[in-house]
Design a protein around this motif. Structure first.
Motif, short mmCIF file in Angstrom:
data_model
loop_
_atom_site.label_atom_id
_atom_site.label_comp_id
_atom_site.label_asym_id
_atom_site.label_seq_id
_atom_site.Cartn_x
_atom_site.Cartn_y
_atom_site.Cartn_z
N PHE A 1 26.98 12.52 -28.15
CA PHE A 1 26.12 13.56 -27.59
C PHE A 1 26.94 14.75 -27.09
O PHE A 1 26.54 15.91 -27.27
CB PHE A 1 25.30 12.97 -26.44
CG PHE A 1 24.27 13.90 -25.86
CD1 PHE A 1 23.01 13.99 -26.42
CD2 PHE A 1 24.57 14.70 -24.77
CE1 PHE A 1 22.05 14.84 -25.89
CE2 PHE A 1 23.62 15.56 -24.23
CZ PHE A 1 22.36 15.63 -24.79
N TYR A 2 28.07 14.50 -26.46
CA TYR A 2 28.87 15.57 -25.86
C TYR A 2 30.04 16.01 -26.76
O TYR A 2 30.95 16.71 -26.28
CB TYR A 2 29.42 15.12 -24.51
CG TYR A 2 28.36 14.83 -23.48
CD1 TYR A 2 27.61 15.84 -22.91
CD2 TYR A 2 28.10 13.52 -23.07
CE1 TYR A 2 26.62 15.57 -21.97
CE2 TYR A 2 27.12 13.24 -22.13
CZ TYR A 2 26.39 14.27 -21.58
OH TYR A 2 25.42 14.00 -20.65
N ALA A 3 30.00 15.62 -28.02
CA ALA A 3 31.13 15.93 -28.91
C ALA A 3 31.37 17.42 -29.06
O ALA A 3 32.51 17.86 -29.22
CB ALA A 3 30.89 15.30 -30.29
N GLY A 4 30.33 18.24 -28.99
CA GLY A 4 30.49 19.68 -29.14
C GLY A 4 30.77 20.42 -27.85
O GLY A 4 30.93 21.64 -27.85
N PHE A 5 30.86 19.70 -26.73
CA PHE A 5 31.10 20.32 -25.43
C PHE A 5 32.60 20.49 -25.20
O PHE A 5 33.42 19.86 -25.88
CB PHE A 5 30.50 19.45 -24.32
CG PHE A 5 29.00 19.52 -24.21
CD1 PHE A 5 28.40 20.01 -23.08
CD2 PHE A 5 28.18 19.09 -25.25
CE1 PHE A 5 27.01 20.07 -22.96
CE2 PHE A 5 26.81 19.13 -25.16
CZ PHE A 5 26.22 19.63 -24.01
N PRO A 6 32.99 21.33 -24.24
CA PRO A 6 34.41 21.44 -23.91
C PRO A 6 35.00 20.10 -23.50
O PRO A 6 34.28 19.21 -23.03
CB PRO A 6 34.41 22.43 -22.73
CG PRO A 6 33.16 23.21 -22.89
CD PRO A 6 32.15 22.27 -23.48
N ALA A 7 36.32 19.98 -23.65
CA ALA A 7 36.99 18.70 -23.39
C ALA A 7 36.76 18.21 -21.96
O ALA A 7 36.54 17.02 -21.73
CB ALA A 7 38.48 18.81 -23.67
N TRP A 8 36.77 19.17 -20.98
CA TRP A 8 36.60 18.74 -19.59
C TRP A 8 35.20 18.19 -19.36
O TRP A 8 35.00 17.27 -18.56
CB TRP A 8 36.90 19.89 -18.63
CG TRP A 8 35.94 21.05 -18.72
CD1 TRP A 8 36.08 22.16 -19.49
CD2 TRP A 8 34.71 21.19 -18.00
NE1 TRP A 8 35.00 23.00 -19.31
CE2 TRP A 8 34.15 22.44 -18.39
CE3 TRP A 8 34.03 20.41 -17.08
CZ2 TRP A 8 32.94 22.90 -17.89
CZ3 TRP A 8 32.82 20.88 -16.57
CH2 TRP A 8 32.29 22.10 -16.98
N GLY B 1 31.04 12.32 -20.47
CA GLY B 1 31.17 11.31 -21.53
C GLY B 1 31.36 9.92 -20.99
O GLY B 1 31.24 8.94 -21.73
N SER B 2 31.69 9.80 -19.71
CA SER B 2 31.77 8.49 -19.05
C SER B 2 30.45 8.25 -18.32
O SER B 2 30.15 8.93 -17.35
CB SER B 2 32.94 8.45 -18.06
OG SER B 2 32.87 7.31 -17.26
N GLY B 3 29.67 7.30 -18.78
CA GLY B 3 28.39 7.04 -18.14
C GLY B 3 28.55 6.69 -16.68
O GLY B 3 27.72 7.07 -15.84
#
Length: 532
Positions: A417-424, A430-432
């Protein structure tokens, strides 16, 4: 409760010098000392629970960094050794360092994404080690201030986070159990082996012998691996290869280098790991019944950050508490921190003797998966138990739990889901576990701490339905009557029979006529009328 011998000596010395000694630390349930054999066995069970997770990070980073097989083996040994040192420091403790709770430490998965990004940007392991070193020192310095947010971790927050921890770990157990079938489908032989292992755990947990029940996870690993050998699904061919004893060379990959972007990304990881460790400290305190205050949290965070700061010197990465082992404490009921200290020593030995680690690594994934279903599910159940103490009546706690669950389970439902978001952003959301913790803390602040502006009547989502009671019911109650576990009792604790409306007049007449003289006769009469 009694004080420790060292505390007594401290008071004696203080008395001789004419000074007042600090109050002794009272012993809690986590300070129980078990016989050496049981301590070692339970400690080894902790190691088996987290072994696969602790070696996964060096495997991933080593392969991404293009390291040779020997260099990757060095990373694995280093992470085991450092994890053992960190675990011992956290559980056994030192002045102002360590929570002295049964918490197992190891390499944090939260740092994998940013470390891969650092490598992808053209840097090497030395930049990662430098970033881990600087960010961990910053975390160590601010551990005391960070621990003061403990008042913002009421049961509505901790229960939510613990539940999400368990649920977010379950896909790992299921993937281990499924094996590698075609097209991502579950392999039948893997499912069979995982199912047998799960059945072993359940049967051993049912056994009346306490020690066998508590060792159910460890025994399931042993017996499950034995079944795997019979099924031809275990491979011990790699056992015994290489040197018998190795000590990881400090700074084997060179002195750390310091890059601003790498340090910033790892600072975010440190915030995430401190949040996770705080949640784990509170969780294990809830499970063991140990007293946890801001000072204890600060000591735990200092141990976390001190071991993380020392990790790069031994070719390892950021350390954090392992949630899976919190589940093991709940499953086994073994609350002694010295058991976890023994696990730390075993991890150090595994780091020095690769052949032992090779044997542990040979346990098939389906065996791990079958046992971990119980482990990780128990973590979620512990969270539900904590949430059962939350007041959901006419408050916004229901909204807090709902939204935190939604954010916490996004990575479980949609891992990319967050693959296209910035790394931070990927690091945090990305950690539930981290996402649920952050959302729960913020919403608890908004609705339960900063109460200015709150509506007199909460939202329709949060509000409990309006309740009514028939007026004629009150006529039959007396002062002191109350409801306990679904039963009406009087002020003396005697049960008051509850009679269906269509039988009430008949029962009342029989009582007045002296035909019924105790509550048991009323219940028998109602049963007979219901069956006729």
């Amino acid at each position: 409760m009694s004080s420790t011998p060292s505390a007594s000596r401290t008071r004696d010395r203080a008395a001789r010098r004419g000074r007042t000694a600090p109050p002794p630390r009272t012993l809690g349930p986590e300070d129980e000392k078990l016989p050496l054999g049981r301590t070692t066995a339970y400690g080894f069970q902790h190691v088996l629970t987290m072994y696969g997770a602790i070696v996964a990070v060096p495997l991933i980073i080593g392969q991404a960094g293009g390291l040779s097989a020997d260099e990757i083996a060095l990373l694995i040994s280093s992470c085991l050794l450092m994890g053992g040192i960190a675990t011992f420091l956290q559980s056994f403790g030192a002045p102002y360092i360590g929570s002295k709770l049964p918490l197992v430490q190891g390499v944090s998965f939260a740092g994998v994404a940013p470390m891969l990004a650092i490598l992808a940007g053209g840097s090497d392991l030395r930049a990662i080690f430098g970033a881990v070193l600087v960010s961990s020192v910053v975390g160590f310095l601010f551990a005391g201030a960070f621990s003061r947010i403990i008042r913002f971790f009421p049961p509505v927050v901790t229960g939510t986070v613990i539940t999400v921890i368990g649920i977010s770990l379950l896909p790992v157990a299921i993937s281990w159990a499924a094996g590698g079938g075609e097209g991502g489908a579950a392999a039948p032989d893997s499912l069979l082996l995982a199912g047998i292992t799960l059945l072993i755990v359940l049967l051993l947990s049912k056994v009346g012998v306490g020690m066998i029940s508590r060792l159910s996870i460890l025994l399931s690993f042993v017996l499950g691996t034995g079944v795997a050998v019979l099924m031809g699904m275990a491979d011990f061919s790699g056992v015994g290869e290489g040197a018998l004893i190795t000590f990881p060379t400090p700074l084997a990959f060179g002195a750390p280098t310091f890059e601003v972007a790498a340090i910033v990304s790892m600072l975010i990881v440190v915030l995430v790991t401190m949040t996770e460790t705080t949640a784990d400290i509170l969780a294990v305190g809830e499970i063991t019944g140990a007293k946890v205050d801001s000072r204890r949290v600060a000591n735990g965070l200092r141990a976390d950050m001190l071991s993380s700061a020392g990790a790069p010197l031994l070719n390892s990465f950021t350390q954090t508490a392992f949630a899976a082992n919190v589940g093991l404490v709940a499953v086994t009921g073994v609350r002694s921190r010295f058991v976890v200290s023994a696990a730390g020593i075993i991890m150090v030995v595994l780091g020095l003797f690769p052949v032992i680690g090779q044997v542990v690594a040979a346990i098939p994934a389906p065996v791990l998966g079958g046992a971990s279903i119980v482990l990780f599910g128990t973590v979620a159940s512990s969270g539900v138990r904590t949430l059962s103490t939350v007041d959901f009546r006419n408050s916004m706690n229901l909204v807090i739990v709902a939204v935190a669950f939604a954010f916490g389970l996004v990575p479980v439902a949609a891992p990319q889901f967050y693959a296209g978001f910035p790394a931070w952003t990927q690091t945090i959301l990305g950690s539930g576990i981290s996402a649920a913790a952050i959302v729960a803390i913020v919403l608890n602040l908004l609705f339960n701490e900063l109460t200015a502006g709150n509506a007199r009547n909460p939202s329709a989502v949060a509000a409990a339905p309006v309740r009514i009671v028939r007026a004629d019911v009150l006529a039959h109650l007396r002062d002191g009557d109350q409801l306990q576990n679904g039963t009406v009792v009087d002020r003396e604790g005697a049960e008051v029979a509850v009679v269906p409306e269509h039988h009430f007049d008949d029962v009342r007449r029989m009582i007045d006529a002296g035909e019924i003289t105790d509550t048991g006769q009323v219940q028998q009469l109602i049963l007979s009328k219901s069956s006729s």
